[in-house]
Design an enzyme around this catalytic site. Structure first.
Site, PDB file in Angstrom:
ATOM      1  CB  CYS B  60      -0.821  -0.405   1.069  1.00 47.72           C
ATOM      2  SG  CYS B  60      -0.102  -0.372   2.811  1.00 47.72           S
ATOM      3  CB  ALA B  63       3.748  -0.335   2.316  1.00 47.39           C
ATOM      4  NE  ARG B  94      11.594  -1.054   2.633  1.00 46.80           N
ATOM      5  CZ  ARG B  94      12.209  -1.135   1.230  1.00 46.80           C
ATOM      6  NH1 ARG B  94      11.516  -2.458   0.948  1.00 46.80           N
ATOM      7  NH2 ARG B  94      12.606  -0.670   0.990  1.00 46.80           N
ATOM      8  CG  HIS B 194       7.466   5.248  -4.461  1.00 43.88           C
ATOM      9  ND1 HIS B 194       7.781   4.063  -5.361  1.00 43.88           N
ATOM     10  CD2 HIS B 194       7.797   4.095  -2.836  1.00 43.88           C
ATOM     11  CE1 HIS B 194       7.190   2.900  -4.363  1.00 43.88           C
ATOM     12  NE2 HIS B 194       7.597   2.685  -3.007  1.00 43.88           N
TER      13      HIS B 194
END
Lengths: 460, 546
Positions: B60, B63, B94, B194
């Site tokens: 999503c 994230a 991550r 992003h």
């Protein structure tokens, strides 16, 4: 130092949770649904939820974890997720061909008020559910309870949506599994067999999340409670619910729906909880405990006697989920160890009361907190103030263990950096012996590491 | 060594992939499955909604924003405003490594912060709790920055995280507090996150510290998140050749470095998808050109270093770059020579990320392996087809709500690092400034390109192609391995790495060699499964003859 900003001074927090000792409902629902044979869990929310839950479960089990999502976008979030869910049901039955889709909600679909009961009914009315197939659901808002609550809600969904009473009792008992590993569920089935009783165990993730390497990916592995078994649970003589938080709600629902009486027990971790489990089976099924079980018990007690000097007075900090923490704490007390700090992010008055009662009787000085802000940050602060000899909890504990240089045993969910939990049980006398072995190894390895050369022991 | 495999007819494969889908789904998916031709690159449908019910790799918006872009900066306290899960799942998963210089330096990466929203916060609003949480974080840690991340319910109930951030920032005076509207449902994948992260970092961080940075050749490394220590290896090489890294976005980075990043003279972009917005915005506002480079692969690393040398146009720098390449190359070559006989002719598939499926093809090429199919999880058309297609991409309903910042040249700080004619000259030398030609140009003719590969398609592809290795993420890892094919995780690197630079290339060669040639893949069948179970002729009395 990894956790270099954790200070000794404990300040009351009301808004901020730091290093939580819990996660959210839907992952528990997804895990539970994997314990139904031929079932595809479905996350009704945005894609991230499904992706995160699958990733976490996959890291914990090192196994395929299949689940689908309603893939909400902004439009669905505004206009409601019904169209997405109906489309998903079509796609899933066509492409992935499960027998059952187990839908759980998310904070997103709950906040906008999506009604899963109405939507799954519509799917049925619209003929989207092929003959002989099922769509079940559980409401699992992430802003209530924890992952354990989500597990309980999905297991309850299994009971309410599958169980039927035909009016003819079957010579079988339900064992409703609280949140435990596939290895533990397998052990429950073995114990039932040894005790000579027929059981319906649900959910049952053994042979699902511990599947063998065969060179083929079996989308729906052979394990899992079958629909027929779930249906027949309404005709069982009685239910044993293992865990008051994760299993009892389903037992209550089953009693309400099909009048199956129940008894709630702890998950059989440790000597006393396993004793109660065996006694309960013996009592409810009117079977005598076979020699084999007594011998298993004897072996556990034997090690407890033989190694008591290494356990006595050892101070332990632990964090995790209510249904595990309760019997684990009791086991530590049976081992003459000192549970010094206990934390669980999962809220609940019942658990609070049960744990307080146990501690008041046997370890009144123990620090214990559950619910909001009962997190690993607090636990770590407690540990800095009152140091311990051993830390028990999920993988996230390794950061505290390393900083404080404390032996650490992985126990609970999630375990992201070791294997074993899915293969070797922690329950029953045998499983408890394994847990005891781990505790002893951790403590004795530390003694070996820290011993002065002249004090280094060959025989221990 | 295995003989070169016969590559199946991609047109037929394409048909097989969509055959089982309901008609509408098949129609939609068919546009995302393309047979490549590097000469006349075909159009790939990308950055569109995943069909509900399809088992997708995608995550999503949150994230992409918190997990990918903001997560790796060590001295920001990242508070996730929402129920507990979102923050929990993004907690250390991550592998963004970071190395504070001293024990006194801030590092919040091992921590997980959440407002742990409860039902009453959903019903009555969560802003109050958020402000309490910000205050508590400030009182406990006194960080330089606090970032707030909105999860799904936050946008729906109307909590104004930006107002809360502004209020607290003003109150503290010495702590930069800012928010991100990165609710999970925005956009169609991590990609939206992003973009939102780029906007926020640009607005709230970049340009806060105008102290001129030191060094002769100063650049920022964009889209490098230091997974498995990738940034450490790049830092090592930069130091060796005499390049100053002002800021990394955002692996092994600090707030201070990002705030000062506009004093660099070049932005090099590794992960185009997650950070290209930053490159463009810094170009427009400060006059810093950006260049797409790739430090994944030994040859690509050398090529990228030469591009940087060419950009700065300094003979001494160029000479040092050549010297370093010459120094590093022999160890790489030695490993390749040893491994190549065991990997040559093998095939790979890569379905991952928004750039990795492109970059890692270079490493496979270096191993003599062919990429027969590849695709991204959350990329856009420009990542496949190159930025030339950008003007033609139509903005759909899911993208149009993601804010496009209107950037203009800064009246004081805009300083074009290169004149138009200098840029022209660089282009003539083959340097692509502010451009990216995408993945497909590099892939062979008739290879298969699939965007947002579904679980079903991945199983089909494996069945048909039987690749020697499949690259994807954790969710796919054990599915593919159950099929007897090793899966290399290219998000987490299977807890290995680094894979960048020269040292990283060596690591990767060794890991791939180990994986594709591991004897375990031949041990899957039990002997009795192949030898006729129970049909033996009894024990041979071997002692008689011995």
């Amino acid at each position: 130092m990894l956790l270099r900003h954790t200070s000794k001074e404990v300040k009351v927090r009301e808004g901020l949770t730091i290093n939580p000792a819990k996660t959210c409902q839907p992952i528990g629902a997804m895990y539970a649904a994997l314990g139904i044979h031929g079932c595809l869990p479905h996350s009704h929310g945005s894609q991230g939820c499904c992706s995160y839950h699958r990733s976490t479960l996959t890291r914990h089990y090192k196994e395929p974890v299949m689940a689908a999502t309603s893939s909400f976008t902004e439009g669905a979030s505004v206009f409601g997720g019904q169209a997405n869910l109906l489309a998903a049901i079509d796609t899933i039955f066509a492409v992935y061909e499960p027998d059952i889709i187990a839908v759980h909600s998310t904070c997103l679909s709950e906040t906008i008020g999506d009604d899963l009961q109405q939507m799954t009914k519509k799917a049925k009315d619209d003929g989207k559910i092929p003959e002989g197939k099922y769509v079940i659901y559980a409401s699992t808002p992430s802003f209530i309870g924890s992952h354990v609550t989500g597990y309980a809600n999905m297991v309850t969904g299994m009971a309410t949506q599958f169980a039927e009473s035909t009016g003819v009792k079957k010579s079988q008992f339900n064992i409703i599994a609280g949140w435990m590993e596939p290895s533990d569920m397998r052990e429950i089935k073995r114990l039932a067999k040894v005790m000579g009783i027929n059981i319906v165990l649900f959910p049952d993730t053994s042979d699902v999340l511990d599947a063998p390497q065969t060179g083929k990916h079996v989308f729906y592995p052979k394990g899992g409670t079958t629909v027929d078994e779930l249906k027949s649970s309404g005709d069982s003589i009685a239910s044993l619910a293992l865990g008051s938080v994760s299993a009892e709600p389903a037992a209550i629902a089953l009693e309400k729906k099909c009048k199956v009486p129940f008894e709630t027990l702890d998950i059989p971790i440790g000597l006393s909880a396993t004793d109660r489990f065996i006694m309960a089976i013996s009592k409810v099924a009117r079977v005598s405990v076979p020699e084999e079980v007594t011998t298993d018990r004897g072996r556990l007690v034997d090690v407890m006697c033989d190694m008591e000097q290494y356990l006595h007075g050892k101070r332990v900090a632990l964090f995790g989920d209510p249904d595990q923490l309760l019997p684990l704490t009791e086991f530590l007390l049976d081992l003459n160890m000192k549970p010094v700090h206990i934390v669980s992010g999962t809220p609940g008055q019942r658990f609070e009361k049960q744990m307080r009662q146990l501690l008041d009787e046997r370890s009144p000085a123990t620090n214990f907190k559950s619910g909001l802000q009962a997190d690993m940050f607090l636990l770590h602060q407690w540990m800095k103030n009152e140091p311990v000899d051993l830390l028990i909890g999920n993988t996230y504990g390794k950061y505290m263990a390393r900083d404080e240089d404390i032996p650490f045993i992985r126990f609970g969910f999630p375990i992201l950096d070791r294997i074993g939990h899915s293969y070797f049980p922690n329950i029953g006398y045998g499983g408890s012996l394994r847990l005891l072995e781990k505790i002893l190894n951790a403590i004795m390895d530390r003694q070996d590491r820290d011993a002065l050369e002249e004090k280094f022991e060959l025989v221990m | 060594m295995e003989a070169n495999k016969i590559i199946p007819d991609p047109a037929q494969v394409r048909e097989e992939l969509i055959q089982k889908y309901p008609a509408k789904v098949a129609k939609k998916r068919s546009k995302s499955i393309v047979i490549n031709d590097p000469e006349t690159i075909p159009e790939v449908q990308a950055n569109v909604r995943t069909v509900p019910g399809i088992i997708t790799q995608r995550g999503c918006c949150y994230a992409g924003c918190k997990g990918v872009v903001l997560g790796p900066t060590r001295d920001i306290v990242n508070i996730v405003h929402g129920p507990i899960g979102c923050s929990f799942y993004a907690w250390l998963t991550r592998r963004n490594q970071t190395k504070p210089e001293t024990l006194m330096d801030a590092n919040y990466i091992p921590y997980c912060f959440s407002t742990d929203m409860q039902e009453e916060n959903i019903v009555f609003g969560g802003e109050k709790k958020l402000k309490i949480a910000i205050q508590e974080a400030y009182d406990l840690f006194h960080p330089k920055s606090i970032a707030i991340f909105s999860t799904c319910p936050v946008g729906l109930i109307g909590d104004d995280v930006h107002a809360a951030a502004r209020e607290m920032k003003e109150k503290f005076g010495d702590c930069n507090v800012f928010g991100f509207s990165c609710e999970g449902y925005r956009g169609v994948s991590q990609s939206a996150g992003h973009h939102i992260a780029n906007n926020g970092v640009f607005k709230h961080m970049v340009g806060r510290d105008n102290t001129p940075s030191e060094g002769k050749f100063k650049l920022n490394l964009l889209g490098e998140y230091n997974i498995g220590g990738d940034a450490f290896e790049i830092e090592r090489i930069f130091e060796k050749v005499g390049i100053t890294l002002v800021a990394s976005f955002s692996g092994n980075s600090t707030v201070g470095a990002i705030e000062n990043s506009h004093t660099a003279d070049l932005n090099v972009i590794l992960c185009h998808r997650s950070i290209n917005y930053m490159g463009d915005m810094m170009e427009t506002k400060y006059g810093i050109p950006w260049m797409k480079i790739n430090f994944v692969g030994a040859e690509s690393t050398a090529k990228s270093l030469r591009k940087i040398g060419e950009y700065f146009g300094d003979e001494e720098l160029k000479a040092r770059i050549e010297a370093v390449i010459a120094e590093e190359a022999p160890k790489v070559k030695a490993v390749i020579n040893e491994i190549m006989p065991r990997t040559k002719g093998k095939t790979a598939m890569l379905f991952v990320g928004g750039s990795r499926a492109h970059h890692y093809q270079d490493l496979f090429t270096e191993l003599g392996m062919t990429t027969v199919a590849a695709g991204y999880e959350f990329a856009h058309r420009d990542d496949y087809e190159g930025r030339d297609v950008l003007p033609g991409i139509k903005v759909d309903a899911d993208s149009k709500n993601i804010e496009e910042l209107k950037i203009v040249a800064d009246p004081e700080l805009y300083n074009p690092r290169k004149t138009e004619s200098e840029l022209e000259a660089l282009k003539e030398k083959g340097l692509e400034i502010n451009g990216y030609e995408g993945m497909m140009k590099q892939m062979t003719k008739k290879s298969l390109v699939v965007d947002d590969l579904s679980h079903y398609e991945s199983e089909k592809l494996i069945e048909i192609y039987k690749p020697d290795i499949f690259c994807a993420g954790i969710k796919e890892k054990y599915v593919v391995q159950k099929m007897g094919i090793p899966l290399k995780q290219l998000h987490s690197y299977d807890y290995g790495g680094p894979y960048t630079g020269f040292e990283g290339a060596i690591n990767f060669y060794k890991d791939i060699d180990r994986m594709v040639n591991n004897p375990v893949w031949k041990l899957i069948k039990a002997p009795w499964e192949t030898a006729g179970n129970g049909k033996g002729a009894g024990l041979a009395a071997s002692y008689v003859t011995q």
